[in-house]
Design a protein around this motif. Structure first.
Motif, mmCIF file in Angstrom:
data_model
loop_
_atom_site.group_PDB
_atom_site.id
_atom_site.type_symbol
_atom_site.label_atom_id
_atom_site.label_comp_id
_atom_site.label_asym_id
_atom_site.label_seq_id
_atom_site.Cartn_x
_atom_site.Cartn_y
_atom_site.Cartn_z
ATOM 1 N N ALA A 92 1.190 -1.460 -0.097
ATOM 2 C CA ALA A 92 -0.030 -0.045 -0.020
ATOM 3 C C ALA A 92 0.836 1.315 0.323
ATOM 4 N N ALA A 93 1.664 1.066 0.055
ATOM 5 C CA ALA A 93 2.664 2.476 0.731
ATOM 6 C C ALA A 93 2.778 3.071 -0.531
ATOM 7 N N PRO A 94 2.702 2.766 -2.205
ATOM 8 C CA PRO A 94 2.894 3.772 -3.659
ATOM 9 C C PRO A 94 1.447 4.512 -3.285
ATOM 10 N N ALA A 95 0.067 3.635 -3.049
ATOM 11 C CA ALA A 95 -0.929 4.562 -2.446
ATOM 12 C C ALA A 95 -0.920 5.895 -1.666
ATOM 13 N N ILE A 96 -0.011 5.139 -0.806
ATOM 14 C CA ILE A 96 -0.325 6.560 0.501
ATOM 15 C C ILE A 96 0.182 7.025 0.275
ATOM 16 N N ALA A 97 1.562 6.875 -0.331
ATOM 17 C CA ALA A 97 2.372 8.487 -1.030
ATOM 18 C C ALA A 97 1.231 9.102 -2.589
ATOM 19 N N GLU A 98 0.791 8.535 -2.953
ATOM 20 C CA GLU A 98 0.735 9.728 -4.004
ATOM 21 C C GLU A 98 -0.835 9.517 -4.022
#
Length: 282
Positions: A85-91
């Motif tokens: 989920a890290a990329p989605a949180i950053a985006e």
């Protein structure tokens, strides 16, 4: 218990003042956003088992070791979810650095799972002396590491290092100061029995955690991480006294009530005295 909470908060207060001279509010805010997701994941990992261990009338080595291994397995699952989920949180927050920070800070789930069982053993057996020294040592060690990292110009990673160092140091020192150690035993039946009690606590803790962190989730999105960092700092200090007092009272009363749970009249009397005394202190 009061000394443990107050001592740790005192050390962290001094560390926070020093870090405030080396870090920006925005860097505090970035870590504040991540800790919301870590805290929610921790709620799922622990699933009310630590309270169930304290509340259970007869809890033995099989119970504590089984919960420890089960929570470690759950930590793997939720770390993978955080990692993905890290990329989605950053985006979502438009902060690219959140991606590696989520993946790095997520490792605290593993020592956190062990610590929850260790503290349950401490509460059940009233071994608060060991927890007191362990918490102070972990706060001091992690504080020194974070200040050194911030002084070296590592910015937000100084606070990430502080969190990871704190969890690892606390777990390690608790192994040295508390008599419980995990053994190579596991019984799924014990887990199922405790989960029937713990799932209600899981839902209650999840609701409480979401409510308490809702401001941070919204502020980090609508405004910016700098404002969130300033808000978190300002919100933290007024709550120190009441939160520390409440945590100390609850940690001691739970095993006290649990040991008398067969006598309803006595528990009712204890609850009345506890409400009067804590209300007076607050």
């Amino acid at each position: 218990k009061l000394l443990e909470n107050g001592g740790a908060q005192g050390i962290q207060f001094v560390i926070a003042i020093l870090l405030a001279r080396l870090l920006t509010p925005a860097e505090y805010g970035v870590v504040g956003i991540i800790m919301i997701f870590i805290t929610i994941a921790n709620v799922f990992v622990q699933s009310g088992f630590s309270t169930a261990l304290v509340q259970k009338k007869q809890a033995d080595e099989v119970d504590f070791s089984s919960v420890c291994y089960f929570e470690l397995a759950a930590s793997v699952v939720f770390y993978v979810l955080l990692y993905l989920a890290a990329p989605a949180i950053a985006e979502f927050y438009a902060i690219p650095v959140l991606k590696p920070i989520v993946r790095g800070l997520g490792v605290v789930l593993f020592p956190g799972a062990v610590i929850s069982v260790q503290t349950a053993y401490v509460s059940r057996n009233m071994e608060f002396r060991g927890l007191f020294f362990s918490t102070l040592a972990a706060s001091a060690i992690s504080g020194v590491i974070s200040i050194f990292m911030a002084y070296r110009g590592l910015g937000v990673w100084a606070m990430v290092g502080q969190q990871i160092a704190y969890y690892l140091a606390l777990m390690t020192t608790l192994f040295m100061t508390v008599s419980w150690k995990p053994r190579l035993v596991f019984a799924m039946g014990r887990i199922s029995a405790m989960f029937s009690f713990g799932w209600k606590l899981l839902l209650a803790a999840l609701l409480d955690t979401l409510f308490n962190n809702l401001y941070g989730l919204i502020m980090g999105k609508i405004y910016n991480e700098e404002l969130l960092g300033a808000y978190n700092r300002g919100d933290q200090f007024p709550k120190l006294i009441v939160n520390n007092l409440g945590a100390a009272i609850q940690a001691v009363l739970l095993p006290a009530f649990s040991s008398r749970q067969g006598d309803v009249a006595q528990v009712r009397s204890m609850v009345r005295r506890a409400i009067r005394t804590s209300s007076f202190l607050v």
